[in-house]
Design an enzyme around this catalytic site. Structure first.
Site, PDB file in Angstrom:
ATOM      1  N   CYS A 278       0.813  -1.221   0.000  1.00 52.65           N
ATOM      2  CA  CYS A 278       0.000   0.000   0.000  1.00 52.65           C
ATOM      3  C   CYS A 278       0.845   1.269   0.000  1.00 52.65           C
ATOM      4  O   CYS A 278       0.313   2.374  -0.141  1.00 52.65           O
ATOM      5  CB  CYS A 278      -0.946   0.022   1.200  1.00 52.65           C
TER       6      CYS A 278
ATOM      7  N   HIS B  77     -11.509  10.775  -9.137  1.00 58.83           N
ATOM      8  CA  HIS B  77     -10.417  10.901 -10.104  1.00 58.83           C
ATOM      9  C   HIS B  77      -9.333  11.851  -9.616  1.00 58.83           C
ATOM     10  O   HIS B  77      -8.753  12.607 -10.397  1.00 58.83           O
ATOM     11  CB  HIS B  77     -10.946  11.306 -11.488  1.00 58.83           C
TER      12      HIS B  77
ATOM     13  N   GLU C 219     -13.408   0.415   0.789  1.00 61.03           N
ATOM     14  CA  GLU C 219     -12.281   0.556  -0.141  1.00 61.03           C
ATOM     15  C   GLU C 219     -12.315  -0.560  -1.178  1.00 61.03           C
ATOM     16  O   GLU C 219     -11.963  -0.354  -2.337  1.00 61.03           O
ATOM     17  CB  GLU C 219     -10.958   0.541   0.617  1.00 61.03           C
TER      18      GLU C 219
END
Length: 400
Positions: A257, A302, A343
């Site tokens: 991550c 985005h 997530e």
């Protein structure tokens, strides 16, 4: 089946639309085709008095401020809701000096494939712009004006009053009047909800109480208003789901991550409150969607979360992201009760943060301020490092 509107009202006190709702009948069965899409042909009277009284002028000004007055064309119309006709009839009684009349008009709505009704007060527009305006008559009394506005446009959520306005000038004038005359503080919410209209909210619950107590006499005289602003209806929870696609990374994370990676986040926003007896809702889903889109989706979709703000620059974990989102929403959604942030379909976080009153007193969660804390860079350990660097530089200079 055709019912005569006037006869029905004289016998039962019900309008045709109320009769249809009581018996769960479509208006299509009760209204003849010749009455659909045509306004009442009864002539409207001229203004019955030379100068409207103070109450009539204040009520009209309050309705105009609430966005209820449509005076395009030769007529002036004030529209009301079927669940609150008594308030419209109360307005009618107050506005009698202007020559208003009540009309229930019917038209076919192609989008819904049915006949719908509109409940309106109607008068000739020239009754509102007589030669007595504006020079000979002072502005209407503001207390009744704002009580009327509050009754028709104010919304109560978790003990806070939300006050929408059509223009920044109207909002500024209202905030100034409430502060000066009623000692009520308001908070101007930022104009990023897409609707473009200014929005005020009472600053605290105490300000709400002070405002309602100050206008209690006027509000209690309006049917249903005081009860709506002191609801005893069931509490329910409603939820809205939104989606945004974002990239992020976790600084100093020992696993994958730490690399830049992206995904689709799914956010469930829950609010809990009492059902509004007029709207039948806790909160308008349209408003809820606008708030979440403006405050969350537009900010993150985005985008790289770490660069959306310093609060998330270090670690944009779902835990810290949930806290950040809560603080973005609570000003606009004081009934916010839970966030669930996915997530991935297999990994999610649930968070219940402080209510608005607590958040106002305690401020932002310190976890989000690690790198915005003014104390950063001033710890004694950094002083030691500076001293060591200075000492090392001096020794190096002597050695050279």
């Amino acid at each position: 089946m055709e019912l005569d509107h006037e006869h029905l009202f004289a016998c039962s006190g019900l309008t045709l639309q109320e009769y249809a709702l009581r018996h769960a009948l479509p208006l299509d069965l009760l209204v003849t085709p010749d009455r659909i899409g045509t306004a009442d042909a009864a002539p409207l009277p001229p203004m019955p008095v030379a100068v409207p009284d103070e109450t009539a002028r204040a009520v009209l000004a309050g309705l105009r401020l609430a966005g209820k007055v449509d005076d395009n064309g030769t007529l002036c119309r004030i529209e009301g809701e079927i669940a609150w006709l008594d308030l419209l009839f109360c307005d009618l009684a107050q506005l009698a000096p202007y020559g208003f009349r009540f009309r229930q008009e019917y038209h076919y709505a192609p989008g819904t494939h049915r006949v719908v009704a509109k409940n309106r007060l109607v008068t000739q527009k020239r009754n509102l712009v007589g030669p007595w305006l504006p020079a000979r008559v002072p502005p209407p009394e503001r207390r009744m004006k704002y009580a009327t506005y509050l009754a028709h446009a104010g919304e109560l959520h978790a003990g806070y009053l939300f006050l929408p306005f059509a223009s920044p000038d109207d909002a500024e004038d209202a905030a100034e009047y409430l502060a000066r005359e009623l000692s009520v503080a308001t908070h101007a919410l930022t104009h990023d909800l897409g609707a473009g209209a200014p929005l005020l909210r009472t600053l605290t619950r105490a300000d709400t109480t002070r405002l309602l107590d100050s206008l209690q006499v006027e509000l209690e005289a309006m049917p249903g208003v005081w009860a709506r602003l002191h609801p005893d209806t069931p509490e329910v929870t409603v939820s809205k789901e939104v989606v945004f696609d974002s990239a992020h990374f976790l600084t100093d994370h020992p696993a994958k991550c730490s690399n830049l990676h992206g995904g689709r986040y799914v956010l469930h926003v829950k609010v809990r409150g009492r059902i509004d007896p007029i709207s039948g809702c806790v909160l308008d889903y349209g408003y809820l969607k606008r708030v979440v889109n403006a405050r969350v989706v537009e900010r993150f979709d985005h985008h790289t979360l770490n660069y959306a703000g310093p609060e998330l620059a270090w670690r944009s974990t779902t835990e810290l992201l949930s806290i950040y989102i809560w603080e973005q929403l609570i000003d606009f959604l004081p009934e916010l009760c839970e966030l669930t942030l996915y997530e991935t379909p297999q990994s999610w976080c649930q968070y219940v943060g402080p209510d608005l009153e607590t958040w106002q007193s305690q401020g932002s969660q310190p976890l989000l301020g690690r790198f915005t804390d003014p104390a950063l860079g001033h710890s004694p350990w950094r002083q030691w490092l500076r001293s060591w660097d200075d000492h090392h530089e001096k020794r190096q200079a002597q050695h050279d």
